[in-house]
Motif scaffolding. Sequence first.
Motif, short mmCIF file in Angstrom:
data_model
loop_
_atom_site.label_atom_id
_atom_site.label_comp_id
_atom_site.label_asym_id
_atom_site.label_seq_id
_atom_site.Cartn_x
_atom_site.Cartn_y
_atom_site.Cartn_z
N GLY A 1 30.33 50.53 15.62
CA GLY A 1 30.67 49.76 14.43
C GLY A 1 31.61 48.62 14.74
O GLY A 1 32.23 48.56 15.81
N ARG B 1 32.71 52.11 7.21
CA ARG B 1 31.61 52.58 6.37
C ARG B 1 32.02 52.67 4.90
O ARG B 1 33.18 52.93 4.58
CB ARG B 1 31.11 53.93 6.87
CG ARG B 1 30.45 53.84 8.24
CD ARG B 1 29.84 55.17 8.66
NE ARG B 1 29.06 55.01 9.89
CZ ARG B 1 28.40 56.00 10.48
NH1 ARG B 1 28.43 57.22 9.96
NH2 ARG B 1 27.71 55.78 11.58
N GLU C 1 26.86 60.91 6.59
CA GLU C 1 27.05 60.09 5.40
C GLU C 1 26.40 60.66 4.15
O GLU C 1 26.73 60.26 3.04
CB GLU C 1 26.54 58.67 5.65
CG GLU C 1 27.47 57.86 6.54
CD GLU C 1 27.13 56.38 6.48
OE1 GLU C 1 27.83 55.65 5.77
OE2 GLU C 1 26.18 55.98 7.16
N GLY D 1 33.86 56.34 11.68
CA GLY D 1 33.30 55.31 10.82
C GLY D 1 34.28 54.50 10.01
O GLY D 1 33.86 53.61 9.26
#
Length: 715
Positions: A213, A250, A277, A234
């Motif tokens: 990421g 995220r 997720e 995340g």
Amino acid sequence: MMNGLDRWTLVISLALPCAACDSTEPSGRTGDFDYGDSNTTGGDSAYQGDEIAGDESLGDNHGDGDSVSACSIDNGGCGNPTFVQCNDNGDVTCADINECGVNNGNCGPVAEFICTNNFGAPPTCTVIGNCPAHSFAYGDQCIAEVVDVSTSSGFSCALRVTGEPLCWGRNADGEVSEPPKRSAIAQVSTGGSHSCVLTTSGELTCFGGYSSGEWVDQANAATGTHTQVAGAFGQICALEIGGGIECWGRDAHGQRTGANNAAGAYQQIAVGSALYESNSGHNCALTTLGDIECWGSDSSGQVSGPNASTATYSQISAGDTQTCAIDIDGRLTCWGGMPSVRDDIANDTRAFVHVSAGESYNVCAITTTGRLQCWGFGDSYGQISGPNNSDDIYARVDIHVRETCAVTNVGALHCWGEFWAPTVSGFNNVPGQEVYTQLSAGEMHLCALTTDGRLHCWGYDDYGIVNEANASDATYQDLSSFGFLRTCGLTSTGSIDCWGWDANEQVTGPNTATGNYIQVQNGGTHTCAIDNTNHIQCWGKDDDNQVAGPNASNSTYRQIAPGYIHTCALTTTNEIECWGSNASGQTAGPNAATDTYSDIASGYHHTCAIGSSAQIDCWGNDNAQQVSDASTFTGTPVQLALGAGHSCALDTAGKVTCWGADDLGQVTNANASTEHFTRIAAGTYTVCGLRADGTLRCWGYFDLDTGDLLVEPTP
């Protein structure tokens, strides 16, 4: 993960004079301690003046059984009753209390401290030699080593009292290899595949996370002043100096935008993992009034539960599907997660001061008395039972999935669990401070021998390949950690000790061997050794004759080099013989060689040897040019080391050169080194070198150097 950091500043100090520092011990009783004007023979002291001996206080009835004892008034003038005992037998006498006779005067272990009694005063604690484990000399004191720790999946970071961050463990994304070289760090935080540090001036720096990421770069671009950082898989969040929140990463459940749009004033931020997720990814914050606000996934009630609470809280922590908090009365409450774990926590009536909520329903908390208590779903790696069985007093704790780390009240670091969690007793014993003579690299662990023959291993500890090896009190002359989940050592008396996975008796075979051996090496799932008659004996999996072949040979050998499913050896006449799988030509090539050789090494499915003309000949699997690129080597080789798909050579100048697979930079980083080494070793994705001063340097799966280090356990 360390997202439950309450705002505090802590410097732990053991007020213990170190031997290297100038300290003057208080003198014993010389007649002038609490006995009047200046001594015991003159003046109107409390001991010889009218107050005790005259009529005013006790009169003529002293000693007749009806009066109050002289010792009941101000301890008879003897001084502090904690350190001096008053005896009234007609005449008052003062006797020293031997504090050193009980628990070494609370100085610490007798092996580390000398306790000296002082009349009327606390004992003097003198450090034997240098400062003890978990501390270091600073001025005239021994200062505790570690004040904070943060764990994640396979790696961890800790903070020294000096403000230096120290990270170790898995380094697939650079999450441990780039801790900033600063001396003013106030907090460390780990999450997923990244690490962050926050300076005392509020500057945020994060590293790692390159493959998962862009939030690391986004966090580093932040220009504000921050007071706390928290991270999980995340996501990264930071608390601004004005009480606002900034988050990056995220946002599948609105956890990032919810926190960023929050209008309250906050004192702490907690970040939950967003690894899965579909049902995870939430953030919580503690307001300056002690209320909790949460945003994101509420799959298990981890958001709605704390939002509905009316208690006033002092600390919070977020896991993947759970949130835990401690209120101002010390009550610990959790929402979400596993109901049975939540119920166990609710039934614990003790008062707590610190909590850490990890992933997979794991929770650890510290009571007001410093006891560590953990709850969780499964304890396969001792990440729950290990902390619960500890008798130490703790100040900080952080739990992830399969690993738990905690800092004691004297700054010692203890870790339990699967990934990179040996029983670490502090950072006083790290690579670079020990002197080694040999080293060996495995799939996910390293081992080395000290100058006095002690075996040190660190890394992935499945099946006891690290901890059990370190627990051995034997001395060793050779070692091998190559292959699959195994460590073997050749003792100074010629026997073999092995630890690890034993599905094919590759561990118990050598352990029960009765021969006298001079060398031991691990293959993939088999182990081989050369005895003192120069014959080979192998144990373990034999699906391709890699064990039975060498065992049936009548030749004599001076070097053994097992691969993953093949075995090669160098005879006493410097010729090569190989047995086992030839699926990649790893046995046919060496067996057809007509040269004589000085060194041999095997990787997973290839073999290399140094020929009589100083050339390097290689055979076998060449999918990453680990065989064919041997021709590019230009130095004069003296030693070879092969990994899964890479090959390395050490030349006469001490320079290491590698070629082949470069999955984790093990080749390019080794080749970029300008250092000189006396020995090299290769693991599955690792290259290591032994410097002339006995310290280690590694590249690849391990990034190991003095200062930028993996923690090595104290055996």
